[in-house]
Structures are given as structure tokens and as C-alpha cells.
Design a protein around this motif. Structure first.
Motif, PDB file in Angstrom:
ATOM      1  N   ASP A  42      27.963  -2.379  18.815  1.00 21.04           N
ATOM      2  CA  ASP A  42      29.388  -2.111  19.470  1.00 21.04           C
ATOM      3  C   ASP A  42      29.498  -0.920  20.123  1.00 21.04           C
ATOM      4  O   ASP A  42      30.584  -0.869  21.118  1.00 21.04           O
ATOM      5  N   TYR A 535      35.380   5.059  28.239  1.00 20.14           N
ATOM      6  CA  TYR A 535      34.038   3.867  27.756  1.00 20.14           C
ATOM      7  C   TYR A 535      33.048   4.878  28.704  1.00 20.14           C
ATOM      8  O   TYR A 535      32.073   3.701  29.399  1.00 20.14           O
ATOM      9  N   ASN A 562      38.321   4.518  24.107  1.00 26.35           N
ATOM     10  CA  ASN A 562      37.413   3.853  23.687  1.00 26.35           C
ATOM     11  C   ASN A 562      35.501   4.058  24.204  1.00 26.35           C
ATOM     12  O   ASN A 562      35.230   3.517  24.607  1.00 26.35           O
ATOM     13  N   GLY A 563      35.418   5.864  23.922  1.00 26.54           N
ATOM     14  CA  GLY A 563      33.967   6.102  24.236  1.00 26.54           C
ATOM     15  C   GLY A 563      33.684   5.990  22.821  1.00 26.54           C
ATOM     16  O   GLY A 563      33.446   5.623  22.016  1.00 26.54           O
ATOM     17  N   ARG A 592      44.503   2.500  24.264  1.00 26.95           N
ATOM     18  CA  ARG A 592      44.317   0.717  25.096  1.00 26.95           C
ATOM     19  C   ARG A 592      44.546   0.115  24.058  1.00 26.95           C
ATOM     20  O   ARG A 592      44.153  -0.843  24.141  1.00 26.95           O
ATOM     21  N   ASP A 593      45.455   0.551  23.021  1.00 24.70           N
ATOM     22  CA  ASP A 593      45.644   0.016  21.990  1.00 24.70           C
ATOM     23  C   ASP A 593      43.595  -0.289  20.545  1.00 24.70           C
ATOM     24  O   ASP A 593      44.138  -1.117  19.482  1.00 24.70           O
ATOM     25  N   PHE A 594      43.577   0.555  21.000  1.00 23.47           N
ATOM     26  CA  PHE A 594      41.697   1.009  19.710  1.00 23.47           C
ATOM     27  C   PHE A 594      41.150   1.584  19.932  1.00 23.47           C
ATOM     28  O   PHE A 594      41.142   2.194  20.630  1.00 23.47           O
ATOM     29  N   GLY A 595      40.324   1.673  18.831  1.00 26.44           N
ATOM     30  CA  GLY A 595      39.603   2.695  18.622  1.00 26.44           C
ATOM     31  C   GLY A 595      38.474   3.250  19.920  1.00 26.44           C
ATOM     32  O   GLY A 595      37.957   2.724  20.379  1.00 26.44           O
ATOM     33  N   SER A 596      37.795   4.194  19.712  1.00 26.16           N
ATOM     34  CA  SER A 596      37.286   5.178  19.967  1.00 26.16           C
ATOM     35  C   SER A 596      35.776   5.241  18.684  1.00 26.16           C
ATOM     36  O   SER A 596      35.836   4.666  18.021  1.00 26.16           O
ATOM     37  N   ILE A 597      34.167   5.106  19.186  1.00 29.78           N
ATOM     38  CA  ILE A 597      33.360   5.057  17.778  1.00 29.78           C
ATOM     39  C   ILE A 597      33.091   7.041  18.134  1.00 29.78           C
ATOM     40  O   ILE A 597      32.911   7.119  18.935  1.00 29.78           O
ATOM     41  N   LYS A 624      40.203   6.492  14.603  1.00 33.24           N
ATOM     42  CA  LYS A 624      39.923   5.220  14.984  1.00 33.24           C
ATOM     43  C   LYS A 624      39.050   5.871  16.270  1.00 33.24           C
ATOM     44  O   LYS A 624      39.090   5.835  17.068  1.00 33.24           O
ATOM     45  N   TRP A 625      37.704   5.151  15.575  1.00 33.19           N
ATOM     46  CA  TRP A 625      36.969   5.344  13.819  1.00 33.19           C
ATOM     47  C   TRP A 625      36.034   5.668  14.109  1.00 33.19           C
ATOM     48  O   TRP A 625      34.896   6.054  15.217  1.00 33.19           O
TER      49      TRP A 625
ATOM     50  N   TYR B 203      33.804  -4.603  18.823  1.00 33.52           N
ATOM     51  CA  TYR B 203      34.478  -4.070  17.350  1.00 33.52           C
ATOM     52  C   TYR B 203      36.081  -3.326  17.548  1.00 33.52           C
ATOM     53  O   TYR B 203      36.737  -3.263  17.022  1.00 33.52           O
ATOM     54  N   SER B 208      40.165  -3.914  14.776  1.00 30.14           N
ATOM     55  CA  SER B 208      41.959  -3.828  14.983  1.00 30.14           C
ATOM     56  C   SER B 208      41.903  -4.527  13.719  1.00 30.14           C
ATOM     57  O   SER B 208      43.580  -4.825  13.296  1.00 30.14           O
TER      58      SER B 208
END
Lengths: 643, 315
Positions: A42, A535, A562-563, A592-597, A624-625, B203, B208
Motif C-alpha cells: 500500500d 504522496y 496521502n503520504g 483528496r477524500d482519502f487518508g494517509s498512512i 485516516k489512517w 488502500y 474508503s
């Protein structure tokens, strides 16, 4: 029953078995990610979030696809040097400097026999020494200039001037910039952007390979002869005095340019204390405490080879691009003994600017001082500083101490001694703060967003209790399609920085800090200690020792925009402190409507936590997340048996 | 009318003609200059101009719909900061900006189109839904990503087909946008697809999907998850446990209880941790019996950690 289990769980530290031959950190990553519903794959980034430019390095592109491979890659770089053979590391770095998709690596200009024969008369009597001079002459007179010409064959004279003047401005900051008005600062930014656009239009025509290859080959060939000469001098088979004496006679009115070692820009010094002043092509000094006041004119590029066999020497730069600096050419500075002082301006001490610059110091407690793009800094070239011994002090302001800009690789490789590294304190980071300074150093890969992808910057230190001190974007930091790394193998080290540091990737880039052994201290403010922003991936891996980690926010395994950010500590009784618990230790924020790690992994020892997380514990953060775990991968032997 | 009179009229007409052409272009240039000067401040990141940034954005927005073409013209910028500034100004202008932005969806430059999509999503006017659907199959993945994101932000059920089609897009980012949009729009039809997405390669789409499922009809989601717990793709079952734990209905807890007996310790841990989330005080009284036979130290520690966390959160 549950109570009994709880007591059991509290009494016995959690032990988990890793697979055989699997590095602990790899097991830790897989184990935590499984807990969080993720897999190691991922952590991967596309190459086309923005339009790719022509200057991306293949290594960086590959690692962006598999950022966790940074661990193996940094280990490979660390293992890349063999004592006494700097050319091996130089050759290795040449390989890493390939552009994305570059199928063929060009070589140095191949001179034919007629070109190499030359027409020099011999002044010195020693065959080995003459062999060194002959090889140096072949490179300085023919191979390096022709190779440099080959590198820039498709670049017009106006464009070469642009590289020398305007492009350089992208790497230079004026202290007065902090006082500019908003409009003036905006105008300056636009001007620099226009430089980037101008460069992007023709930069792909530059082929850095021939000139770098020429430099590496030159180093290899000269070192072969040089090692023979040094052995002969050591055994007493020859003496420096005798060699320098030469024929002892030159005819009156003789044309010195016809004599090998006596040409214009060449100098041979004996075992006494010598003074050199000017723009030289070749200096060979047999010993003594020498002073070098050297300059270089970038409008008249040429190869420079300086060899000093012993003595406590002082090297001073009278201009930029002096002292182990390859500017549209090759610059080699080899110093084999003594406690030396190197005082550069900018673009020196192992600086490759459209060329190859190497500073090799084999022994002694040395002091390195410079301003910008110094101490292992590469731009469309390779800058390498290797110091094989002694307690050394490195001091610079910006873009230094293992810095790689576009198509550049910059490395500091220090083998031994408790060293001190300082970068910053001169150019204010006006965009973000009025009380902090740009450093962009100490294992920093840097590009200009979104025009020019960055390069590879690495700081490798094998032994000693070292001090690293800097401010912004440092200590294993990458910015814009670049890779920054620090690898410190041993010693109780202290890392201090402010932001974007200690395993930090920002804007589609990679940063890693690996520390092997020792009780280390990591201190800073934010976006550090394993933080990837936009990123990007930042990773800090400490393999052993009882360490102390302190940060304020967005650190210690934090992913942003998102990084991906990872902190991995494989063992030791550690202390973790953070001020802000909401965005640290296994934290990811949405963009951007989603998470990072964000992953926080501690695999052994009795650890203390100030802030979130705790010893022998798993957690999923409210983000997230991300999440963390503190487990005992290799539980201590409780039988009391002795091996 | 004599010759002089006709000449004067002709001259007057000419002047009027010139003015009719020149005045608007002069006015346009004046507007552009004004926007440019404000934009330097509005998009500045310099510490010293921080207090002036928001007022500058407000000032540009206050100029009204006339600035929309000027700002769309700036959408080719390579500066992320400038791009964000433009979108924020469009949001402040609101619905009056939509007609011009919708027309801009037909521009050839994909970079501009994706940014226009983003702005339309932020404005949230349903008048943009059908035009946005037209670009949901754009060859550039970034446009498809932003388009589906915008359709999700607007939240109009007319976007359903485009959103569902996005589940099978080759680009992970687009699948993610489709998943998020499905949750925001409340597409019950998307539930089976969302459950399948729990094992997506990307992921962003996978996790999501967890959030999206939590926004949809609980009974249907639980039933669908129950059917998928033993999917060959392990991630589906693992994340299904997580979703069930957060839904925490009786049916969800029953499913988790069954899953807590799985032979795979990893799955047991997921089910048990989810059970703790669903029933932090163990009101169902399952925990003792489930943990009684547990020998895997990692499972024990994960559950132990979850219990500790739940108790702390409750406090």
C-alpha cells in the motif's frame, strides 16, 4: 478467567516470532499493517500525479513505487565504499545517477594514442611519479575537456552561459531576500520559475555521463600509480626530496609548458611548507603544512587535480567552485594525512555542478567549512566527500553535507571519529518562519516543484558519537521527486533539527534516516521522525540502543496529505515524547477524500511514552489512517542460562 | 442635412463604435490588472502577508462573476498554492460561477478541466451534475478522479451510474473517488461493490469503502458483509469485521462472535477487537468465554489493547 489472562498478558511482554532471515523491521511493518487492514504494498506512489519532467532519476522513480525498499537501498549505499578506494564509491554513485528510462550510460571521451602521447619533456627522474603526471596530463589536457564537451555537445553557447549564471541562481539565496516586500518576493519567485521553464526546454540535451565517467576513471588510474608511489615513499625506496629535485637543471629560457609537471597551472611541492595561490589545474604536494589559496573561473572550465600526501594543511577558496569542485568539468582533491582545514565559499568540498567533484581525506581531524552547495553536493553531476578517519567538524549554510539537486547525487561518507555536522543559520526560511533557517542538507534530495525533479543526497557515517544539528529539510529529507538519506552505523548520536527532518519526505519524495547502534537522541518540532507529506514517504529506522525521541507535532510515524510516515525502532529501552497526541505516532490525515498512512513500530525493550501509545500495546489512531504497536519481537531469555 | 452635418454624424458613429469595442476591453484589462494585483497577495504564503490573504480572496470574490473567466485562465498555474486560492475564490462566488465553469468542462486542457471539476464540487450546485457526468469517462484519470469527487460532493443521486462505473476504473484514485462518492450520495445499489472493494489493491479505495459502508443502509450492509466474511480475499473478511464492529447491531455482533472462533489467529484478532469496539463493556458477556481458550499472545495483546482503549474512551 479473563482476569487471569489479563494478568498473564501484563506480566509477560508480548512476544511474536518473526520469520527466519526476515529483517525485524520488515516483520514489524507487515504485522502492524495486517492489524490495520493494510499490506506493505500500500505504500506506493504513482509516477503521474503531475506531468513527469525529463530529469527524474531511475532510482528515485523505482523507490517511489516501493518506498520501503529505501531500507535496502540505504544499506547498499552504506556498503558501497572500500577503504582507500574512493573511486569505487564514485563509480557506484555514477550508476545511481541514471535518468528514468536511460538505457545506455555514455562513457568518457576515448582519446587515441596520438592524442595521449603528448610532447612533454621529462623534468622529474622518478618513473612512478612521471607516470602519475603523465596520466594527469592526459586527463587534464585531453580526456576531461573533451568529455565535458561531449556532455554539453547539444547545448548552445547562450545556454551554457545560462547554466553558469541564471541556473546557478536557483541554488543560491541572498541574505537580503528576507527583507523583500510581498510583491518583490513574488516577482523573484516568478523569475526563478521562468529560469526553471527556460532550463526545462533544453536541459534534456545535457548528457552528464561523459564528464563524470572521465572523472571517475581519472581518479581510478591516478590512485593506482599514487598507491605505488606512496608505498615506495613509505618503504624508503624513494624520497620526496629526491623526486622534487628532478633533473635539477632547466636550460635558460626553456619553455616550462613543454616540461611535464612544470606547465602553466601545474605545481609540484616538496616535503616542506608550501603556499599555493591561484587557479590551478594540478598540484602535487609531498608534505609539510601547506596553505592553498585557490580560485576557479567557471567561464573557463578545466579539470583540477590536487594531491597532498601529508601535513596539516589549510585549503582556502578565493572564489566559488574551488576545492574539490567539478564545475562543467572534474575537480579532485586528495589529501592523505594530517589535520586539515578546508574553508570553501560555495560549490566546493566535493561539489559536482554539471561535473564531478570529489574531496577525499584519508586521515586526520579535519574541519570543513563552506556556504552553499558544499560538502558532498551534486547538480547534474556528482559531489562526493569521503573522510576516512578522525574527529571532524562539518559546517555549512545550505544545500550541503550530502545534497542532491536535479540529476545530481551528493554524498558525505565519514568512516570514523566522533563528528559534528552543522547546517543552517544563514538564510531565513521566510516562507514559513521568521526565526528559522533553510538548511536543505545532511542527506537531502531536493527538486523544484513542479519543474525539476530532485536528486539523491546521502550522509553516511560509520563510527563515532556524532552530532547532527540543522534547521529545515534535513537529516534524511526528500523534496520533490528526490531521495534524502542518513545512515549512521554506530555510536551514541544526537540529531537536532526543526522541521521536515529525520526521515521526512515532502511532495512526492522520499526521506530515510537509519541508525544502526547506540543510544541516540532525536529532537525536533514537526514533520519529522518518519513523516511523509503529499504522496511522499518518510521513514526513520533505529536498529538498536536505548533512544530518546522528542517532537512537537505531525511526527513519529505520521502520514499527511496521502503520504506515508513510519517510525521503526527495533530494540532498546526507548523514551518517546510528543506535545500533540492528535497527530503523532501512527497518524494519517485525509486529503483528496482519502487518508494517509502513519505507522509507529517498536519491536523491543521497555519503553516509556509521553503522549499517545504505550509499552506492549497495539493501537489504531483516530485518524485516516494509522496506528502503532509496541511488542517484544525477541523476548528476553528468562531461563537465566548462559551461552 | 448638409455635408458637414453628415460628416459629424458619421464621425460620431465611428467614435461610438470604437468606444463600444474599446471600453469593454479597457474595462476587462482593468479588471484583470485588479485581479492580478490582489491575486499576488491572495496566493502568497509569505509569513508577513498572512493577515492579508483572506481579505484579498474576499475582494476578488466580491468582484463577482466577471472574474470567473480571468480565474479559469489562471488554472494552468503550476503552483499548488495558486490553484487552491482559485478554487477557494470560486467557492466564495458560489452558484453564479457555475455556468461559466460548466462551459469550461469542454476545454481541451485536461489539467484545467480537472481543476474546474474540483471547483464545481466545492460549490456544490446540482446544475453541474449532468455536465460533470459527461466528463466522468475522460481519458485523463485525474479528470475522472476529480469529476467523481465533485459528483460525490454535490450528492445528487443522478450521479449513480457514473459512480458505479468508477468502481471498475483502472486507476486506484478513480476507484477511491467512486467509493467516496457512493457513500456521500447514499447509493444502496453500491453496497455489494463496496464490499468487494474491501480487498481493492489501492488502500485509498479499500479503506474508503469502510467509511462508505458505514454511511449506507445498515441492515443491508450487515447482511452483505455476512455473506462475504469468508471471501478468499482475506482483506475482505478482516475489514468486514472492522465495519461490523463499528455498526454494532445485534446481527453484526452475532457475525463477529462466530468469526471469533476462526482457526486463523489473525482473523480471530480482527473479530475480537471488533467485538470490543461493538460492545466495550462486554454487556453480551462473550469475552470471557471467547478468550478462555485463546493461546496466541498477539491475539491476547490486541484484545487487551482494545479493551484498554475502549475503557479509556468511555471514561
Amino acid at each position: 478467567m479473563l482476569k487471569a489472562l489479563l494478568i498473564l498478558a501484563l506480566c509477560l511482554p508480548l512476544s511474536v516470532a518473526a520469520g527466519q532471515n526476515q529483517p525485524a523491521e520488515q516483520f514489524g511493518i507487515e504485522h502492524l499493517m495486517e492489524y490495520l487492514g493494510m499490506v506493505p504494498g500500500d505504500i506506493s506512489f504513482r509516477s503521474d500525479y503531475t506531468e513527469p519532467d525529463s530529469f527524474r532519476l531511475q532510482v528515485v522513480s523505482d523507490l517511489m513505487t516501493r518506498p520501503l525498499d529505501m531500507i535496502a537501498f540505504s544499506t547498499e549505499v552504506k556498503n558501497g565504499h572500500i577503504n582507500g578506494q574512493p573511486e569505487i564509491m564514485a563509480r557506484y554513485l555514477f550508476k545511481q545517477a541514471a535518468r528514468t528510462g536511460q538505457a545506455y550510460r555514455d562513457r568518457a571521451y576515448r582519446a587515441d594514442a596520438a592524442e595521449l602521447q603528448g610532447s612533454y619533456n621529462l623534468f622529474y627522474n622518478d618513473m612512478t611519479f612521471n607516470q602519475i603526471l603523465t596520466r594527469a596530463a592526459a586527463y587534464i589536457d585531453v580526456i576531461i575537456p573533451r568529455s565535458a564537451e561531449k556532455s554539453l555537445a547539444f547545448v548552445t553557447s547562450d545556454q551554457r552561459r545560462f547554466l553558469r549564471d541564471q541556473f546557478k541562481q536557483l541554488l543560491v539565496i541572498s541574505e537580503s531576500e528576507e527583507f523583500l516586500s510581498v510583491a518583490a518576493a513574488d516577482s523573484l519567485e516568478k523569475l526563478e520559475n521562468s529560469y526553471c521553464e527556460q532550463f526545462a526546454a533544453f536541459g534534456h540535451r545535457i548528457n552528464k555521463d561523459p564528464v563524470i565517467d572521465a572523472g571517475v576513471e581519472c581518479l581510478r588510474e591516478i590512485l593506482m600509480e599514487l598507491n605505488t608511489l606512496r608505498a615506495m615513499l613509505k618503504s624508503g625506496a624513494v624520497s620526496a626530496e629526491k623526486i622534487v629535485e628532478g633533473t635539477g637543471y632547466l636550460p635558460g629560457g626553456a619553455d616550462l609548458d613543454a616540461y611535464l609537471g612544470k606547465q602553466t597551472g601545474w605545481k609540484v611541492g616538496g616535503p616542506g611548507n608550501d603556499y599555493y595561490n591561484g587557479d590551478y589545474k594540478f598540484i602535487f604536494d609531498f608534505g609539510g603544512d601547506d596553505i592553498y589559496d585557490l580560485s576557479y573561473d567557471p567561464s573557463d572550465p578545466h579539470g583540477v587535480i590536487i594531491i597532498d600526501l601529508s601535513g596539516n594543511d589549510v585549503y582556502r577558496a578565493l572564489s566559488d567552485f574551488a576545492l574539490g569542485s567539478g564545475c562543467f568539468s572534474v575537480g579532485l582533491l586528495l589529501d592523505f594525512e594530517g589535520d586539515d582545514t578546508y574553508d570553501a565559499r560555495s560549490f566546493g568540498l566535493g561539489s559536482g555542478y554539471f561535473g564531478l567533484g570529489i574531496l577525499y581525506d584519508a586521515a586526520g581531524n579535519d574541519h570543513y567549512d563552506g556556504d552553499t552547495h558544499v560538502q558532498g553536493a551534486g547538480t547534474f553531476g556528482i559531489g562526493l566527500l569521503i573522510d576516512e578517519g578522525g574527529r571532524d567538524i562539518y559546517n555549512a549554510a545550505l544545500y550541503s553535507q550530502g545534497f542532491g539537486f536535479s540529476e545530481g547525487v551528493g554524498v558525505v561518507y565519514d568512516l570514523a571519529g566522533s563528528d559534528s555536522y552543522y547546517a543552517g543559520g544563514k538564510y531565513k526560511a521566510v516562507i514559513h518562519y521568521d526565526d528559522h533557517y533553510e538548511s536543505n542538507s545532511q542527506g537531502c534530495g531536493y527538486g523544484i516543484r513542479p519543474y525539476l525533479s530532485g536528486g539523491i543526497g546521502a550522509l553516511i557515517d560509520l563510527k563515532g558519537h556524532d552530532n547532527y544539528h540543522s534547521d529545515m529539510i534535513t537529516q534524511g529529507a526528500g523534496f520533490w521527486w528526490a531521495l534524502g538519506m542518513v545512515y549512521d552505523s554506530s555510536g551514541n548520536d544526537r540529531y537536532t533539527s526543526f522541521q521536515y527532518a529525520q526521515g521526512s519526505g515532502t511532495h512526492m519524495a522520499l526521506g530515510i534516516l537509519v541508525d544502526g547502534h547506540g543510544d541516540d537522541v532525536y529532537f525536533g518540532k514537526g514533520l519529522m521522525q518518519g513523516c511523509g507529506h503529499d504522496y511522499a514517504c518518510g521513514l526513520i529506522l533505529d536498529r538498536s540502543g536505548s533512544d530518546t525521541y522528542t517532537a512537537f507535532d505531525l511526527s513519529q510515524g505520521a502520514g499527511s496529505a496521502n503520504g506515508a510516515g513510519l517510525l521503526i525502532d527495533n530494540g532498546g529501552d526507548d523514551l518517546y515524547s510528543v506535545r500533540r497526541t492528535a497527530n503523532t505516532r501512527g497518524y494519517g490525515n485525509p486529503r483528496r477524500d482519502f487518508g494517509s498512512i502513519g505507522l509507529f513500530i517498536d519491536l523491543g525493550g521497555t519503553d516509556q511514552y509521553h503522549g499517545g501509545g504505550q509499552d506492549n500495546f497495539y493501537w489504531r489512531s483516530d485518524s485516516k489512517w494509522g496506528g502503532g504497536m509496541d511488542i517484544e519481537l525477541h523476548p528476553p531469555d528468562t531461563t537465566g542460562s548462559k551461552m | 442635412m448638409n455635408f458637414c452635418g453628415r460628416k459629424a454624424i458619421a464621425f460620431g458613429c465611428l467614435v461610438l463604435l470604437i468606444l463600444s469595442v474599446a471600453v469593454p476591453s479597457v474595462a476587462q484589462r482593468a479588471l484583470e490588472r485588479k485581479v492580478d494585483s490582489l491575486f499576488v497577495i491572495a496566493s502568497s504564503a509569505e509569513l508577513k502577508s498572512r493577515d492579508q490573504v483572506e481579505p484579498a480572496k474576499d475582494s476578488i470574490a466580491a468582484l463577482g462573476v466577471d472574474v470567473v473567466p480571468v480565474l479559469v485562465g489562471k488554472f494552468t498555474t503550476k503552483s499548488a498554492r495558486e490553484r487552491m486560492t482559485i478554487i477557494q475564490i470560486f467557492k466564495r462566488i458560489g452558484s453564479p460561477a457555475v455556468p461559466y465553469l460548466v462551459r469550461s468542462l469542454n476545454l481541451a486542457d485536461g489539467l484545467v478541466v480537472q481543476r474546474v471539476c474540483w471547483a464545481l464540487g466545492d460549490i456544490g450546485d446540482t446544475a453541474a451534475v449532468l455536465p460533470l457526468k459527461q466528463v466522468s469517462t475522460h481519458p485523463r484519470w485525474q479528470v475522472r478522479d476529480e469529476c467523481l469527487g465533485a459528483l460525490g460532493d454535490i450528492g445528487d443521486p443522478r450521479a449513480a451510474d457514473a459512480v458505479l462505473a468508477g468502481f471498475s476504473d483502472e486507476a486506484g484514485q478513480v476507484r477511491k473517488a467512486a467509493v467516496v462518492a457512493a457513500g456521500k450520495v447514499g447509493l444502496a445499489r453500491a453496497i455489494p461493490g463496496l464490499v468487494a472493494m474491501l480487498a481493492d489493491d489501492f488502500y485509498g479505495a479499500r479503506l474508503s469503502a469502510v467509511e462508505a459502508l458505514l454511511q449506507l443502509d445498515t441492515a443491508v450492509v450487515v447482511a452483505t458483509l455476512g455473506d462475504s466474511l469468508h471471501s478468499r480475499r482475506k482483506l475482505v473478511g478482516n475489514l468486514a469485521c472492522h465495519v461490523l464492529g463499528r455498526i454494532a447491531t445485534d446481527h453484526a455482533i452475532e457475525l463477529l462472535y462466530a468469526e471469533a472462533h476462526a482457526t486463523d489467529p489473525g482473523r480471530r484478532a480482527h473479530a475480537l477487537v471488533a467485538l470490543v469496539a461493538a460492545d466495550p463493556h462486554d454487556n453480551c458477556g462473550f469475552r470471557d468465554s471467547l478468550m478462555a481458550g485463546e493461546t496466541d499472545s498477539a491475539v491476547i495483546r490486541k484484545v487487551q489493547s482494545a479493551v484498554y482503549t475502549a475503557r479509556n474512551e468511555t471514561r
